[in-house]
Scaffold this motif. Sequence first.
Motif, mmCIF file in Angstrom:
data_model
loop_
_atom_site.group_PDB
_atom_site.id
_atom_site.type_symbol
_atom_site.label_atom_id
_atom_site.label_comp_id
_atom_site.label_asym_id
_atom_site.label_seq_id
_atom_site.Cartn_x
_atom_site.Cartn_y
_atom_site.Cartn_z
ATOM 1 N N ALA A 7 0.836 -1.252 0.259
ATOM 2 C CA ALA A 7 -0.006 -0.078 0.068
ATOM 3 C C ALA A 7 0.846 1.140 -0.018
ATOM 4 C CB ALA A 7 -0.830 0.061 1.054
ATOM 5 N N GLU A 8 1.957 1.175 0.861
ATOM 6 C CA GLU A 8 3.084 2.374 0.569
ATOM 7 C C GLU A 8 3.472 2.612 -0.509
ATOM 8 O OE1 GLU A 8 5.900 1.684 3.788
ATOM 9 O OE2 GLU A 8 4.115 1.636 5.313
ATOM 10 N N LEU A 9 3.870 1.678 -1.245
ATOM 11 C CA LEU A 9 4.424 1.640 -2.672
ATOM 12 C C LEU A 9 3.435 2.255 -3.639
ATOM 13 C CD1 LEU A 9 6.553 -1.560 -2.834
ATOM 14 C CD2 LEU A 9 7.642 0.731 -2.599
ATOM 15 N N LEU A 65 0.828 3.952 -2.991
ATOM 16 C CA LEU A 65 0.653 5.374 -2.675
ATOM 17 C C LEU A 65 1.819 6.257 -2.982
ATOM 18 C CD1 LEU A 65 -1.237 7.201 -1.304
ATOM 19 C CD2 LEU A 65 -0.044 7.208 0.836
ATOM 20 N N GLU A 66 3.039 5.754 -3.045
ATOM 21 C CA GLU A 66 4.297 6.485 -3.472
ATOM 22 C C GLU A 66 4.160 6.426 -4.998
ATOM 23 O OE1 GLU A 66 9.056 6.473 -3.342
ATOM 24 O OE2 GLU A 66 7.939 5.229 -1.980
ATOM 25 N N ALA A 67 3.776 5.375 -5.671
ATOM 26 C CA ALA A 67 3.556 5.467 -6.938
ATOM 27 C C ALA A 67 2.613 6.487 -7.642
ATOM 28 C CB ALA A 67 3.315 4.066 -7.659
ATOM 29 N N ALA A 68 1.459 6.617 -6.869
ATOM 30 C CA ALA A 68 0.499 7.556 -7.295
ATOM 31 C C ALA A 68 0.753 8.922 -6.929
ATOM 32 C CB ALA A 68 -0.910 7.245 -6.375
ATOM 33 N N SER A 69 1.364 9.172 -5.974
ATOM 34 C CA SER A 69 2.075 10.533 -5.723
ATOM 35 C C SER A 69 3.017 10.992 -6.999
ATOM 36 C CB SER A 69 2.637 10.525 -4.285
ATOM 37 O OG SER A 69 3.750 9.943 -4.050
ATOM 38 N N LEU A 70 3.934 10.017 -7.225
ATOM 39 C CA LEU A 70 4.865 10.491 -8.203
ATOM 40 C C LEU A 70 4.230 10.629 -9.375
ATOM 41 C CD1 LEU A 70 8.006 8.136 -7.362
ATOM 42 C CD2 LEU A 70 7.721 10.549 -7.344
ATOM 43 N N MET A 71 3.301 9.845 -9.934
ATOM 44 C CA MET A 71 2.477 9.912 -11.408
ATOM 45 C C MET A 71 1.690 11.214 -11.096
ATOM 46 S SD MET A 71 -0.417 7.527 -12.866
ATOM 47 C CE MET A 71 -1.596 8.055 -11.621
ATOM 48 N N PHE A 72 1.004 11.691 -9.911
ATOM 49 C CA PHE A 72 0.413 12.860 -9.818
ATOM 50 C C PHE A 72 1.248 14.015 -10.098
ATOM 51 C CE2 PHE A 72 -1.420 16.404 -7.381
ATOM 52 C CZ PHE A 72 -2.483 16.611 -8.211
ATOM 53 N N ILE A 73 2.724 13.966 -9.456
ATOM 54 C CA ILE A 73 3.564 15.048 -9.656
ATOM 55 C C ILE A 73 3.848 15.021 -10.828
ATOM 56 C CG2 ILE A 73 5.839 15.682 -8.980
ATOM 57 C CD1 ILE A 73 5.165 14.488 -6.380
ATOM 58 N N GLY A 74 4.232 14.148 -11.742
ATOM 59 C CA GLY A 74 4.709 14.126 -13.204
ATOM 60 C C GLY A 74 3.453 14.770 -14.106
ATOM 61 N N MET A 75 2.228 14.304 -13.979
ATOM 62 C CA MET A 75 1.171 14.879 -14.584
ATOM 63 C C MET A 75 1.030 16.148 -14.357
ATOM 64 S SD MET A 75 0.088 12.384 -16.368
ATOM 65 C CE MET A 75 -1.839 12.352 -16.705
ATOM 66 N N VAL A 76 1.114 16.878 -13.189
ATOM 67 C CA VAL A 76 1.045 18.155 -13.032
ATOM 68 C C VAL A 76 2.075 19.019 -13.792
ATOM 69 C CG1 VAL A 76 1.456 19.942 -11.124
ATOM 70 C CG2 VAL A 76 -0.360 18.075 -10.847
ATOM 71 N N ALA A 77 3.609 18.324 -13.513
ATOM 72 C CA ALA A 77 4.568 19.153 -14.231
ATOM 73 C C ALA A 77 4.110 19.104 -15.673
ATOM 74 C CB ALA A 77 5.815 18.294 -13.942
ATOM 75 N N VAL A 78 3.848 17.926 -16.292
ATOM 76 C CA VAL A 78 3.452 18.068 -17.506
ATOM 77 C C VAL A 78 2.443 19.147 -18.092
ATOM 78 C CG1 VAL A 78 2.812 16.758 -19.875
ATOM 79 C CG2 VAL A 78 4.463 15.763 -18.331
ATOM 80 N N PHE A 79 1.613 19.029 -17.336
ATOM 81 C CA PHE A 79 0.343 19.871 -17.662
ATOM 82 C C PHE A 79 0.800 21.352 -17.366
ATOM 83 C CE2 PHE A 79 -3.368 22.400 -16.254
ATOM 84 C CZ PHE A 79 -4.177 22.361 -17.232
ATOM 85 N N ALA A 80 1.927 21.729 -16.437
ATOM 86 C CA ALA A 80 2.181 23.109 -16.106
ATOM 87 C C ALA A 80 3.229 23.474 -17.346
ATOM 88 C CB ALA A 80 3.035 23.055 -14.830
ATOM 89 N N PHE A 81 3.950 22.521 -17.921
ATOM 90 C CA PHE A 81 4.841 22.937 -18.717
ATOM 91 C C PHE A 81 4.137 23.067 -20.093
ATOM 92 C CE2 PHE A 81 7.090 21.440 -22.617
ATOM 93 C CZ PHE A 81 8.255 22.513 -22.457
ATOM 94 N N LEU A 82 3.062 22.443 -20.573
ATOM 95 C CA LEU A 82 2.276 22.508 -21.551
ATOM 96 C C LEU A 82 1.646 23.856 -21.752
ATOM 97 C CD1 LEU A 82 1.115 19.121 -22.480
ATOM 98 C CD2 LEU A 82 2.921 20.388 -23.612
ATOM 99 N N LEU A 83 0.983 24.176 -20.494
ATOM 100 C CA LEU A 83 0.254 25.498 -20.086
ATOM 101 C C LEU A 83 1.334 26.717 -20.461
ATOM 102 C CD1 LEU A 83 -2.576 26.690 -19.484
ATOM 103 C CD2 LEU A 83 -1.590 26.643 -17.189
ATOM 104 N N LEU A 84 2.475 26.494 -19.805
ATOM 105 C CA LEU A 84 3.475 27.534 -20.135
ATOM 106 C C LEU A 84 3.873 27.754 -21.489
ATOM 107 C CD1 LEU A 84 5.389 29.698 -18.629
ATOM 108 C CD2 LEU A 84 6.852 27.705 -18.659
ATOM 109 N N LEU A 85 3.905 26.617 -22.087
ATOM 110 C CA LEU A 85 4.292 26.592 -23.570
ATOM 111 C C LEU A 85 3.297 27.357 -24.354
ATOM 112 C CD1 LEU A 85 6.415 25.865 -25.723
ATOM 113 C CD2 LEU A 85 4.893 23.602 -25.894
ATOM 114 N N VAL A 86 1.922 26.888 -24.116
ATOM 115 C CA VAL A 86 0.808 27.905 -24.963
ATOM 116 C C VAL A 86 0.584 29.284 -24.668
ATOM 117 C CG1 VAL A 86 -1.718 27.877 -24.986
ATOM 118 C CG2 VAL A 86 -0.683 25.689 -25.220
ATOM 119 N N VAL A 87 0.879 29.636 -23.398
ATOM 120 C CA VAL A 87 1.175 30.954 -23.063
ATOM 121 C C VAL A 87 2.346 31.739 -23.821
ATOM 122 C CG1 VAL A 87 1.503 32.729 -21.134
ATOM 123 C CG2 VAL A 87 -0.438 30.576 -20.913
ATOM 124 N N VAL A 88 3.301 31.052 -23.824
ATOM 125 C CA VAL A 88 4.703 31.816 -24.255
ATOM 126 C C VAL A 88 4.269 31.817 -26.027
ATOM 127 C CG1 VAL A 88 7.128 31.396 -25.134
ATOM 128 C CG2 VAL A 88 5.989 31.085 -22.643
#
Length: 79
Positions: free
Chosen positions: A3-5, A7-30
């Motif tokens: 369960a700990e693993l 949870l850690e995998a889900a949190s890493l996936m969430f952080i990665g998805m947020v990072a990709v979304f933020a990068f793409l949003l920044l790219l569109v704005v630029v």
Amino acid sequence: MVAELLLEAASLMFIGMVAVFAFLLLLVVVVQLISAVMQRYFPVKPADKPSMADNSSNSVSPAVIAAISTAIHQYRQQQ
């Protein structure tokens, strides 16, 4: 332990998805910002439209029309 693993995998996936979304949003704005700056300081001039007099010089000669018609006629007869 599993369960700990998960949870850690889900949190890493969430952080990665947020990072990709933020990068793409920044790219569109630029890209939109660069587009606005380019249109403001370097506007696109409309192209000149050809006049009707130029159209007559680009007409197809009667010999070419006759050759095409003959080729179509022969093609249809073969089928």
